[in-house]
Design a protein around this motif. Structure first.
Motif, PDB file in Angstrom:
ATOM      1  N   LEU A 132       0.829  -1.208   0.000  1.00 30.20           N
ATOM      2  CA  LEU A 132       0.000   0.000   0.000  1.00 30.20           C
ATOM      3  C   LEU A 132       0.866   1.263   0.000  1.00 30.20           C
ATOM      4  O   LEU A 132       0.601   2.199  -0.756  1.00 30.20           O
ATOM      5  N   GLU A 133       1.896   1.272   0.827  1.00 27.11           N
ATOM      6  CA  GLU A 133       2.771   2.441   0.894  1.00 27.11           C
ATOM      7  C   GLU A 133       3.543   2.623  -0.416  1.00 27.11           C
ATOM      8  O   GLU A 133       3.714   3.737  -0.886  1.00 27.11           O
ATOM      9  N   ARG A 134       3.991   1.520  -0.997  1.00 31.73           N
ATOM     10  CA  ARG A 134       4.718   1.597  -2.266  1.00 31.73           C
ATOM     11  C   ARG A 134       3.818   2.142  -3.380  1.00 31.73           C
ATOM     12  O   ARG A 134       4.270   2.813  -4.300  1.00 31.73           O
ATOM     13  N   LEU A 135       2.518   1.881  -3.283  1.00 31.82           N
ATOM     14  CA  LEU A 135       1.567   2.330  -4.304  1.00 31.82           C
ATOM     15  C   LEU A 135       0.969   3.705  -3.973  1.00 31.82           C
ATOM     16  O   LEU A 135      -0.040   4.089  -4.552  1.00 31.82           O
ATOM     17  N   SER A 136       1.574   4.427  -3.057  1.00 27.53           N
ATOM     18  CA  SER A 136       1.168   5.797  -2.683  1.00 27.53           C
ATOM     19  C   SER A 136      -0.142   5.860  -1.901  1.00 27.53           C
ATOM     20  O   SER A 136      -0.950   6.752  -2.096  1.00 27.53           O
ATOM     21  N   ILE A 159      -6.033   7.843  -0.471  1.00 23.15           N
ATOM     22  CA  ILE A 159      -5.463   7.802  -1.815  1.00 23.15           C
ATOM     23  C   ILE A 159      -4.435   8.915  -1.935  1.00 23.15           C
ATOM     24  O   ILE A 159      -4.750  10.087  -1.724  1.00 23.15           O
ATOM     25  N   GLY A 160      -3.207   8.542  -2.286  1.00 24.40           N
ATOM     26  CA  GLY A 160      -2.157   9.535  -2.470  1.00 24.40           C
ATOM     27  C   GLY A 160      -2.381  10.351  -3.732  1.00 24.40           C
ATOM     28  O   GLY A 160      -3.011   9.891  -4.689  1.00 24.40           O
ATOM     29  N   LEU A 161      -1.857  11.561  -3.747  1.00 28.80           N
ATOM     30  CA  LEU A 161      -2.031  12.447  -4.900  1.00 28.80           C
ATOM     31  C   LEU A 161      -1.425  11.861  -6.171  1.00 28.80           C
ATOM     32  O   LEU A 161      -1.953  12.050  -7.259  1.00 28.80           O
ATOM     33  N   GLU A 162      -0.324  11.132  -6.024  1.00 23.92           N
ATOM     34  CA  GLU A 162       0.347  10.588  -7.199  1.00 23.92           C
ATOM     35  C   GLU A 162      -0.173   9.205  -7.609  1.00 23.92           C
ATOM     36  O   GLU A 162       0.333   8.597  -8.543  1.00 23.92           O
ATOM     37  N   CYS A 163      -1.207   8.723  -6.949  1.00 19.35           N
ATOM     38  CA  CYS A 163      -1.762   7.401  -7.260  1.00 19.35           C
ATOM     39  C   CYS A 163      -2.468   7.423  -8.615  1.00 19.35           C
ATOM     40  O   CYS A 163      -3.357   8.229  -8.853  1.00 19.35           O
ATOM     41  N   GLN A 164      -2.066   6.529  -9.500  1.00 18.53           N
ATOM     42  CA  GLN A 164      -2.675   6.416 -10.830  1.00 18.53           C
ATOM     43  C   GLN A 164      -3.233   5.023 -11.071  1.00 18.53           C
ATOM     44  O   GLN A 164      -3.371   4.596 -12.212  1.00 18.53           O
ATOM     45  N   LEU A 165      -3.538   4.294 -10.020  1.00 14.56           N
ATOM     46  CA  LEU A 165      -4.035   2.931 -10.132  1.00 14.56           C
ATOM     47  C   LEU A 165      -5.551   2.889 -10.266  1.00 14.56           C
ATOM     48  O   LEU A 165      -6.247   3.779  -9.805  1.00 14.56           O
TER      49      LEU A 165
END
Length: 188
Positions: A132-136, A159-165
């Protein structure tokens, strides 16, 4: 019967019912002895019991599917659909199930709820958190419930700002942590 007698009987009956509820609920759910605390503790206990029932039903379904069909390999990850940021407004969900674990992912406001039901595996929760941390993603809350050799992990993640999943990609990514573990135990 007078109004005062009726009210006295009602209060006595309420107090008896609250005593029974308190006696049926583990003590760590009830912090104080007042009515609101007892009822709140019973509600939390019932929620936990519902999660245990879900875990057991999932375990039962998994056993049935294993006995009726040969083991199937993990499906390849689907082609990227929409990102979670785009799915936020829709309230979308996804799942990735295998004989090892059932993974469900659902958008809840600006967060993601991740539910994983599997057999107990030492160190598995730290592997999931690492992914989860690796995927932002930032883990906001984690609830772990277990019954015998089955465990339910329920994460609330930001959800991190840079998450594109997409949700599907997240579900497959978490599922993959179990497959990696299964390969390690089968080769060792």
């Amino acid at each position: 019967m007078s109004h005062i007698t009726v009210e006295r009987n009602r209060r006595r009956q309420m107090n008896e019912h609250l005593k029974v509820l308190r006696s049926l609920t583990p003590c760590f759910y009830i912090k104080r002895g007042d009515q609101a605390s007892i009822i709140g503790g019973v509600i939390e206990f019932i929620k936990e019991l519902h999660q245990v029932v879900e875990v057991l039903e999932s375990k039962k379904r998994r056993r049935k599917s294993l006995s009726h069909s040969p083991r199937t390999p993990l499906p390849p990850p689907p082609a990227p659909a929409t990102t979670m940021k785009e799915e936020e407004s829709v309230g979308a969900s996804a799942s990735c199930n295998s004989s090892v674990a059932d993974v469900q992912v659902k958008i809840s406001g600006s967060n993601v709820i991740l539910r994983v039901i599997s057999h107990k595996i030492v160190g598995q929760v730290s592997k999931i958190i690492s992914v989860l941390e690796r995927l932002s993603f930032e883990v906001l809350h984690l609830n772990i419930s277990s019954m015998e050799d089955t465990v339910l992990y329920q994460f609330v993640v930001k959800i991190g700002l840079e998450c594109q999943l997409s949700l599907e990609e997240l579900a497959v990514g978490v599922q993959q942590t179990f497959c990696d573990q299964k390969m390690l135990t089968s080769t060792g």
